[in-house]
Write an enzyme that holds these catalytic residues in place. Structure first.
Site, PDB file in Angstrom:
ATOM      1  N   SER A  40      -5.393   6.029  -5.001  1.00 32.12           N
ATOM      2  CA  SER A  40      -4.314   6.656  -4.847  1.00 32.12           C
ATOM      3  C   SER A  40      -4.805   8.433  -4.913  1.00 32.12           C
ATOM      4  CB  SER A  40      -2.940   7.044  -4.847  1.00 32.12           C
ATOM      5  OG  SER A  40      -2.483   7.494  -4.307  1.00 32.12           O
ATOM      6  N   HIS A  81      -5.250   5.144  -0.508  1.00 34.25           N
ATOM      7  CA  HIS A  81      -3.971   6.005   0.042  1.00 34.25           C
ATOM      8  C   HIS A  81      -5.159   6.900   1.065  1.00 34.25           C
ATOM      9  CE1 HIS A  81      -0.567   4.015  -2.575  1.00 34.25           C
ATOM     10  NE2 HIS A  81      -1.458   3.156  -1.654  1.00 34.25           N
ATOM     11  N   ASP A 104       2.721   1.868  -6.386  1.00 42.43           N
ATOM     12  CA  ASP A 104       1.912   1.049  -4.944  1.00 42.43           C
ATOM     13  C   ASP A 104       1.066   0.074  -5.806  1.00 42.43           C
ATOM     14  OD1 ASP A 104       1.998  -0.702  -2.918  1.00 42.43           O
ATOM     15  OD2 ASP A 104       0.297   1.397  -2.281  1.00 42.43           O
TER      16      ASP A 104
END
Lengths: 283, 199
Positions: B13, B40, B133
């Site tokens: 991310s 992401h 996540d």
């Protein structure tokens, strides 16, 4: 979280197959040719959320409890949508596609897999801004009656308005999105003049026949859930439902190129996955 | 005995672009496992990350497309705004279903379906990020005895994501960014050797 002990259990795949068969035999909804990973995730998550112990028990419940079946249907269908989703798609429609459709005395559009309708109203707004709404009719279909009910009401919560407004601007919107709806009690409702040009109805791409001869078909982010065989069948359905020179718009990660019927189409805009059905082609 | 790993799944991310560049540019030219990455991204970002990483890696870096067969010597990135799923026939699926952990693509979705397709023959790698996540995905990988690696939070640009995984599950390895590619190369060479012996 998924029950890991069961993950390696080959029985799960058998049970899922039987569940899908049961759903098809009892309700006619055919998920047997969907891509399995998505369905499996959904089924296992439903299993964890409920007090059901196995997929076989789920099958029993599906057969005997239509209300539970409705829940499963909603699990399986993807109802993530927004106004002017992928604004560049709409911009391309405005610049490159609607000028072509303009030449017809009337325009019939089939929006397949319309879900709760946001993208249908987006198209209606686009048509109005390009001066085409009055001679247009949009057939908007989905297999899920629950989402169609929402679509028919033309009412949505106002929580995503900012994003919608931004999308609308990026799509080349000529006015303000607010010109097209009234806001009340945290809900927005689109003007009835749009609803009048839309016919919502139940239609299942997997099991139902060709729709009508239309000038344009919009079906975005539906094909990605199907296996190749079913994709091919649905692309044939689109081919048979489109007039020559008609337009097909699919999702940005979808394509008809692999299909036997792919040769009947050529790109208007490759980036936005907008095709035109050729006037002639060799089968 | 070490299981016969078949695939590397990676979640990244905030700060991931740099971390991925560092790792992918140092993987062997004949790296034996396909590498599947969820990074992401903003939903409307043009996927120039693919181009960027492809320039730095000797492997072929591509955006994953639906029904595509997963092959070694390739790095696949999830397209922005789609979940990336792995089918049991070792092909990709894409969906636009609800965000998971506020993310689409979601690392958990990739890891979860990777486990269903590859069972324990997975190397899972979770890198820098400000998200939760991937933690559940790592937990699932661990439970099915896949190999779990996180970037050492002390070494990560944003430590939240690897930390979340460590809190949930005793990961197999905590590595600094510089250690990750050499470690993966070791596993890849071991696989190549085993394959030769079998022949």
């Amino acid at each position: 979280m998924i029950n890991y002990q069961n993950v390696r259990n080959e029985n799960i795949n058998i049970e899922i197959k039987l569940l899908l068969e049961a759903i098809y035999l009892k309700y006619g909804h055919d998920f047997r040719n969907y891509s399995p990973a998505h369905l499996k995730r959904r089924i296992l998550h439903r299993l964890m959320l409920s007090d059901i112990k196995s997929i076989s028990e789920m099958q029993y419940k599906v057969l005997h409890d239509p209300e539970f079946m409705r829940e499963i249907l909603t699990d399986f269908s993807i109802n993530v949508t927004e106004m002017f989703r992928d604004p560049l798609f709409y911009k391309t429609m405005r610049r490159e596609v609607l000028p072509v459709l303009k030449t017809y005395p009337y325009i019939k559009i089939w929006h397949a897999g319309c879900s709760t309708g946001e993208e249908v109203y987006s198209m209606a707004i686009l048509l109005e801004e390009e001066g085409l709404l009055d001679k247009s009719l949009i057939y908007a279909t989905d297999y899920n009656e629950t989402v169609l009910k929402v679509a028919k009401k033309a009412e949505y919560t106002n929580e995503n308005l900012k994003a919608y407004q931004k999308n609308y601007e990026k799509s080349g919107g000529r006015r303000k999105l607010a010109d097209y709806y009234t806001e009340k009690n945290a809900m927005i409702k689109f003007d009835p003049r749009f609803r009048k040009r839309i016919v919502f109805s139940e239609h299942n791409l997997v099991t139902d026949k060709a729709f009508a001869e239309v000038h344009m078909i919009i079906c975005r982010n539906v094909l990605i859930y199907f296996n190749r065989e079913l994709q091919n069948r649905v692309i044939k359905l689109f081919h048979d439902s489109l007039m020559k020179g008609g337009v097909l718009g699919v999702g940005s990660k979808e394509s008809v190129d692999f299909s036997r019927y792919g040769k009947a189409f050529e790109y208007i805009n490759k980036n936005q996955k907008i095709y035109i059905k050729k006037y002639s082609h060799d089968e | 005995m070490m299981p016969d790993y078949e695939i590397v799944v990676v979640g990244a991310s905030a700060g991931g672009m740099h971390a991925l560049k560092e790792i992918l540019s140092n993987l062997d030219r004949d790296f034996a496992f396909p590498v599947v990455v969820v990074q992401h991204l903003a939903p409307d970002s043009e996927n120039y990350l693919v181009q960027y990483l492809d320039e730095y890696s000797s492997l072929s870096v591509k955006e994953a497309s639906e029904k595509q067969r997963i092959l070694p010597y390739h790095v696949y990135l999830a397209p922005p705004n789609y979940h990336l799923l792995i089918e049991e026939d070792k092909t990709f699926s894409l969906t636009v279903s609800e965000k998971v952990n506020f993310s689409r693509p979601s690392i958990d979705v990739l890891f979860e379906t990777a486990v269903l397709a590859y069972q324990n023959r997975i190397i899972g790698l979770l890198l820098t990020g400000a998200s939760q996540d991937g933690a559940k995905g790592m937990q699932m990988l661990h439970a099915t005895k896949g190999l779990t690696i996180v970037q050492d939070p002390d070494n990560a640009f944003v430590p939240v994501m690897p930390k979340a995984a460590i809190e949930l599950v005793p990961v197999d390895y905590k590595l600094t960014l510089e250690e990750i590619a050499p470690f993966l190369n070791t596993l890849s060479r071991a696989r190549t050797r085993r394959k030769k012996q079998k022949r």
